[in-house]
Design an enzyme around this catalytic site. Structure first.
Site, PDB file in Angstrom:
ATOM      1  N   CYS A 266       0.836  -1.196   0.000  1.00 38.30           N
ATOM      2  CA  CYS A 266       0.000   0.000   0.000  1.00 38.30           C
ATOM      3  C   CYS A 266       0.880   1.259   0.000  1.00 38.30           C
ATOM      4  CB  CYS A 266      -0.943  -0.058   1.195  1.00 38.30           C
ATOM      5  SG  CYS A 266      -2.365   1.045   1.109  1.00 38.30           S
ATOM      6  N   THR A 267       0.635   2.189   0.911  1.00 39.06           N
ATOM      7  CA  THR A 267       1.390   3.452   0.914  1.00 39.06           C
ATOM      8  C   THR A 267       2.786   3.317   1.510  1.00 39.06           C
ATOM      9  OG1 THR A 267       0.331   4.077   3.002  1.00 39.06           O
ATOM     10  CG2 THR A 267      -0.679   4.891   0.961  1.00 39.06           C
TER      11      THR A 267
END
Length: 321
Positions: free
Chosen positions: A107-108
């Site tokens: 993800c981030t």
């Protein structure tokens, strides 16, 4: 058997599933290959402090980042405002991450790798909702918003949350073969391997949901009948609008033309059948509304860069016996 130590970086605000998803895969792989030490997993945080995840869970790391040994695979999970809330992690990555044989973000977590300068000149992805911001912040990174994970040399980045499981399974398959990855996937009750180039969201989510109920109903009907007559005239008649009014309204409310929406739905339907069923290419082409294998082949080559038969060879998951 070769050991491949895994280190997972923790920090306040980290997304808990970004951590536990890959950890469960690597831990399960040890059982699957008959050697629990195949992937020794450890966690580390700045100062070795317990961290509070974005959902409120508290995770207690095994050690502090400065004392952590260089791993084979370094996992960097994502979290809300990860770059702004984890400057110590970014600094440590800049100094130590280059020593790991494999870098993996979930993800981030890709923002942390990019902030440390580790993704410059590389192709990478992140959660679809943050891809535009990612590209603005890091113009030296080749950001691809479409796939659920991207492998570029020793660097592997994945999209939102559960795609970290898909990426970890792909790495296990790379290290120990398909049978081991399949065993882990079955144990976790997840799909064996969503291919890395699979879109982050379906055709139904890629297009906006129409505001008006007749158009929303039509979107659902198209998804359920990819082999039907999906010409503009036919769809307009079903929506009880003139073709011209229908085309304008559909584009205004969904962000795509009717033709483009139908193309996405048919391609997604065909991909799913090729991945999950034993149906032949000709049968899949009819069921997906292409009519002929040649029409489906052109659509696959245009959108995916590969013909249907090759797509099936690469991504078909054997049926469980």
């Amino acid at each position: 058997m070769t050991q491949r130590p895994v280190l997972v970086v923790l920090y306040d605000g980290v997304q808990s599933l970004d951590v536990t998803g890959p950890v469960e895969v690597f831990a399960g792989a040890g059982w699957a290959v008959g050697d629990e030490s195949a992937y020794p997993v450890s966690t580390a945080s700045p100062g070795g402090r317990p961290v509070r995840t974005g959902s409120g869970l508290t995770l207690v790391p095994d050690t502090d980042l400065e004392s952590a040994p260089v791993p084979h695979t370094l996992v960097v999970p994502g979290g809300a405002d990860s770059v702004d809330s984890a400057p110590e992690v970014v600094g440590w990555l800049g100094e130590r991450a280059a020593d790991a044989e494999r870098l993996m973000s979930v993800c981030t977590g890709s923002f942390l790798l990019a902030a440390a300068g580790l993704l410059d000149g590389h192709r990478a992805t992140t959660h679809w909702a943050f891809c535009d911001d990612f590209a603005r912040r890091h113009p030296k990174v080749d950001v691809d918003p479409e796939p659920i994970f991207v492998r570029d040399g020793r660097i592997a980045t994945s999209a939102g949350v559960t795609s970290g499981i898909d990426l970890a399974l792909a790495l296990v398959e790379e290290d120990h073969g398909r049978a081991a990855a399949l065993a882990v996937a079955r144990h976790l009750v997840v799909f064996l391997r969503r291919p890395g180039n699979q879109a982050q969201f379906s055709a139904l989510l890629a297009a906006q949901t129409a505001r008006r109920e007749p158009l929303r109903d039509l979107q659902r009907w198209v998804a359920e009948h990819p082999d039907g007559d999906l010409s503009v005239d036919a769809l307009a008649a079903r929506a009880r609008l003139s073709p011209r009014h229908f085309a304008r309204a559909f584009h205004a409310e969904t962000g795509v033309t009717p033709g483009r929406y139908v193309e996405r739905v048919r391609l997604e339907h065909a991909r799913r059948l090729l991945e999950e069923t034993p149906h032949g290419v000709e049968e899949v082409s009819r069921a997906s509304g292409y009519g002929t294998p040649e029409a489906m082949r052109r659509a696959f080559v245009r959108s995916l860069g590969t013909p249907p038969a090759e797509y099936r060879r690469r991504f078909h998951a054997p049926l469980a016996r």
